[in-house]
Design a protein around this motif. Structure first.
Motif, PDB file in Angstrom:
ATOM      1  N   GLY A 107      -8.754  -4.179  29.208  1.00 36.98           N
ATOM      2  CA  GLY A 107      -9.051  -5.588  28.932  1.00 36.98           C
ATOM      3  C   GLY A 107     -10.500  -5.764  28.501  1.00 36.98           C
ATOM      4  O   GLY A 107     -10.796  -6.433  27.519  1.00 36.98           O
ATOM      5  N   LEU A 137       0.721  -5.645  24.253  1.00 38.75           N
ATOM      6  CA  LEU A 137      -0.541  -6.333  23.937  1.00 38.75           C
ATOM      7  C   LEU A 137      -1.235  -5.701  22.726  1.00 38.75           C
ATOM      8  O   LEU A 137      -2.343  -6.093  22.348  1.00 38.75           O
ATOM      9  N   GLY A 157      -2.287 -11.382  22.807  1.00 37.98           N
ATOM     10  CA  GLY A 157      -1.311 -11.902  23.770  1.00 37.98           C
ATOM     11  C   GLY A 157       0.113 -11.725  23.267  1.00 37.98           C
ATOM     12  O   GLY A 157       0.372 -11.711  22.063  1.00 37.98           O
ATOM     13  N   SER A 158       1.046 -11.607  24.223  1.00 37.99           N
ATOM     14  CA  SER A 158       2.414 -11.275  23.845  1.00 37.99           C
ATOM     15  C   SER A 158       3.375 -11.784  24.909  1.00 37.99           C
ATOM     16  O   SER A 158       2.951 -12.247  25.972  1.00 37.99           O
ATOM     17  N   SER A 177      -4.445  -8.675  29.953  1.00 38.42           N
ATOM     18  CA  SER A 177      -4.192  -9.849  29.108  1.00 38.42           C
ATOM     19  C   SER A 177      -5.198 -10.976  29.368  1.00 38.42           C
ATOM     20  O   SER A 177      -5.349 -11.873  28.539  1.00 38.42           O
ATOM     21  N   ALA A 180      -7.344 -10.731  26.543  1.00 42.24           N
ATOM     22  CA  ALA A 180      -6.719 -10.542  25.217  1.00 42.24           C
ATOM     23  C   ALA A 180      -6.869 -11.834  24.407  1.00 42.24           C
ATOM     24  O   ALA A 180      -7.220 -12.886  24.959  1.00 42.24           O
ATOM     25  N   THR A 184      -0.364 -14.815  26.700  1.00 37.96           N
ATOM     26  CA  THR A 184       0.602 -13.807  27.168  1.00 37.96           C
ATOM     27  C   THR A 184       1.522 -14.470  28.182  1.00 37.96           C
ATOM     28  O   THR A 184       1.069 -15.272  29.004  1.00 37.96           O
ATOM     29  N   GLY A 221      -5.768 -15.958  27.105  1.00 39.80           N
ATOM     30  CA  GLY A 221      -6.916 -15.045  27.097  1.00 39.80           C
ATOM     31  C   GLY A 221      -8.236 -15.797  26.932  1.00 39.80           C
ATOM     32  O   GLY A 221      -8.294 -16.831  26.262  1.00 39.80           O
TER      33      GLY A 221
END
Ligand code: EPZ
Length: 436
Positions: A107, A137, A157-158, A177, A180, A184, A221
Motif C-alpha cells: 500500500g 488491486l 481500487g477494485s 487498498s 490505492a 475498493t 483510497g
C-alpha cells in the motif's frame, strides 16, 4: 533454552477472583503492520507483551522502521526511514502474521517482498485469497524461491469477493487498498473484532474505510496517512480461556477489561453447560455450577460464531461434562492434535474427520504432556488445573506466544501452577511448595 520450559500444575483448586485481560494479540499484529504505513509516529497502547508481538516488532525493525518500546505495553513506531521492502524468512517462520507487512508495504510503497509462510501445526493455511486481493488491486504477484513479491505501478481500487471468510486476507487487502486510487469493495469480508480494530486505526490515521464488522467493507483510497495514538482491543481469546478454566475447575472468576459483545459465542456455550454468567460494561463473571457441567454441541465458525481459537479449551471442558458432546471444527483441518495428549490425561474422545465425539469423564488425571500449539497448549493447562494429581506440560513456548504472564495470572486466581525446566529445578521460590 526457552524450549525446555514447562508448567508444573497441581490440579484440583477452583479458580476464584478477578483477572485483568490484556490487549488482543491477533488485533495487535495487524495494528503494528498498519502503523508503518505513515511517515509519522504511531503509538500503540495496550499491547500484549507476548512472543509473537515481539517477533513482529523485530521484523518491523528489520526493514528499517524505528520501534521505541516505551514500556511493556506501549510502543512508538515510525515508518519514515524504512529502507528495505523485503521481510526475511527468519520472521515469517516464527510468525505467519509477518505477512501483514506485505499489504502494508505494498500500500505504502507499491512494492514488497515477504518470505512465504509454510503450513503450521493447525493445518495447511493457504494464502491464495491474500494474493487474489493484491492482484485485483493491480499488483503483479509472483511466488518463487520461497518468496512472495507484489509490485504495482499504481494500485487501483477494485471489487473483491473473498471465496472464503479470511481474517488475514481481509486485513491484508484492507491495508493495501487504504492507499490505492479510488474505491475498493471487499465482499464476504471477515467480521472479527480484530478486522474492525485495524480499520479503526487506519481511519484514525486518515483512511476512509466503512463497513468493517459487516461482510461488505468499502474503502475509498487516500493519498497518505498520518500519525496517531491507538489502544489495542481486549483479547477475547485470553478472556475466554480464563472463563473456561473457571468452568472446568468449579470456580468463580471475573474477567476484567473485556468487551462482553466480543464474547457472546463463548458466554452462550458457558450458559449451555450450566455456568452462571453476569455481564457488566467491561467485565464478565463466570460461576461454575456446584455439580457436573452439562454436555453440548459446538461448531467453530467465523465471527460471530464460536471461535476456532477457543475450540481446544471448549473440548477440554466438555471432556468432563456429564454426558456426550460433539465438537465440529470447520475452519482448520488439523486442530485436534491435542486429543492424544488429553487422552493420556484420561479423556474419552474420538475424532472422525473434523468432528470430535466426547464422552465426559469425572476427572482428568495428571500426566506428562506437551503443548502442540498455542491454544491447544492453553487447553491442556485447563485440563491440568482440573486434574487429580500433577500435570507437567512441556513446550510451553507455544503458550507464551500468545498469553502474557499466563502462570502468574492463574496463580493470582489460586491455581497451583509454576514454571520449571525440563530436568531442572523449578524456577520460582514458591515452587518449593510442591516441587518434591
Ligand atoms: C487468524 O488466522 C488468526 N491469526 C488465527 O489465530 C485464527 O485461528 C484464525 O484467524 C481464524 O479465526 C491471526 O489473526 C494472526 P483465516 P488467519 O485466514 O488469518 C482459509 C491463534 O491461535 N484460507 O481467517 O491465518 C484458511 O485455510 C491463531 O491465535 C484460505 O483458504 O486465518 C482457513 O480455513 C491460530 N485462503 C480459513 O480460510 C487464504 O488465502 C480461515 O483462515 C487464507 C485463508
Amino acid at each position: 533454552m526457552e524450549h525446555s520450559e514447562q508448567y508444573i500444575i497441581n490440579g484440583g483448586t477452583p479458580l476464584q477472583g478477578d483477572v485483568h485481560i490484556g490487549g488482543a494479540k491477533n488485533a495487535a499484529l495487524g495494528l503494528l503492520a498498519a502503523a508503518i504505513m505513515t511517515d509519522d509516529t504511531v503509538t500503540i497502547e495496550n499491547l500484549p507483551d507476548v512472543r509473537d508481538i515481539n517477533v513482529l516488532l523485530s521484523a518491523i525493525e528489520g526493514i528499517g522502521a524505528s520501534v521505541d518500546r516505551v514500556n511493556a505495553h506501549t510502543v512508538r513506531i515510525c515508518g519514515k526511514n524504512i529502507s528495505g521492502l523485503s521481510v526475511d524468512y527468519e520472521y515469517i517462520k516464527k510468525i505467519r502474521a509477518s505477512y501483514y507487512l506485505l499489504g502494508a508495504l505494498l500500500g505504502k510503497y507499491k512494492k514488497a517482498e515477504v518470505a512465504l509462510p509454510g503450513g503450521c501445526a493447525i493445518g495447511a493455511r493457504p494464502i491464495d485469497l491474500h494474493l487474489k486481493g493484491f492482484r485485483a488491486l493491480g499488483a503483479n504477484v509472483d511466488i518463487s524461491h520461497g518468496l512472495m513479491s507484489a509490485e504495482a505501478e499504481r494500485l487501483v481500487g477494485s471489487h473483491i469477493y473473498m471465496d472464503k471468510v479470511s481474517v488475514g486476507a481481509t486485513i491484508n487487502v484492507l491495508m493495501a487498498s487504504a492507499l490505492a486510487e479510488g474505491k475498493t469493495v471487499i465482499e464476504n469480508a471477515a467480521k472479527e473484532p480484530h478486522v474492525v480494530d485495524v480499520a479503526n486505526l487506519l481511519n484514525k490515521m486518515g483512511a476512509n474505510i466503512r463497513g468493517a464488522g459487516t461482510d461488505v467493507i468499502r474503502i475509498q483510497g487516500v493519498e497518505k496517512l498520518h500519525g496517531t495514538t491507538y489502544p489495542v482491543i481486549p483479547d477475547q481469546i485470553e478472556a475466554g480461556t480464563f472463563m473456561f478454566a473457571a468452568a472446568a475447575t468449579g470456580g468463580d472468576i471475573t474477567v476484567r477489561n473485556v468487551i462482553p459483545k466480543h464474547l457472546e459465542a463463548t458466554t452462550a456455550k458457558l450458559l449451555d453447560i450450566g455456568c452462571r454468567i453476569a455481564l457488566y460494561d467491561d467485565a464478565i463473571r463466570v460461576t461454575a455450577p456446584s455439580g457436573r457441567l452439562r454436555p453440548t454441541s459446538v461448531t467453530t465458525l467465523p465471527y460471530p460464531g464460536f471461535p476456532t481459537d477457543m475450540q481446544p479449551q471448549m473440548a477440554v471442558v466438555l471432556g468432563i461434562a456429564d454426558g456426550h458432546s460433539t465438537v465440529t471444527e470447520s475452519i482448520f483441518e488439523s486442530r485436534y492434535k491435542y486429543v492424544g495428549e488429553l487422552t493420556r490425561m484420561g479423556a474419552n474422545i474420538k475424532v472422525e474427520g473434523n468432528i470430535a465425539m466426547i464422552d465426559g469423564v469425572e476427572k482428568y488425571s495428571g500426566a506428562q504432556v506437551s503443548a502442540p500449539d498455542l491454544r491447544a497448549g492453553a487447553a491442556l493447562v485447563i485440563a491440568g488445573l482440573q486434574a487429580e494429581g500433577q500435570t507437567v506440560i512441556d513446550d510451553i513456548y507455544y503458550i507464551e506466544r500468545g498469553y502474557e504472564s499466563f502462570d502468574e495470572k492463574l496463580r493470582a486466581l489460586g491455581a497451583k501452577i509454576e514454571k520449571g525446566r525440563k530436568n531442572g529445578s523449578i524456577k520460582t521460590e514458591k515452587d518449593a511448595r510442591f516441587s518434591a
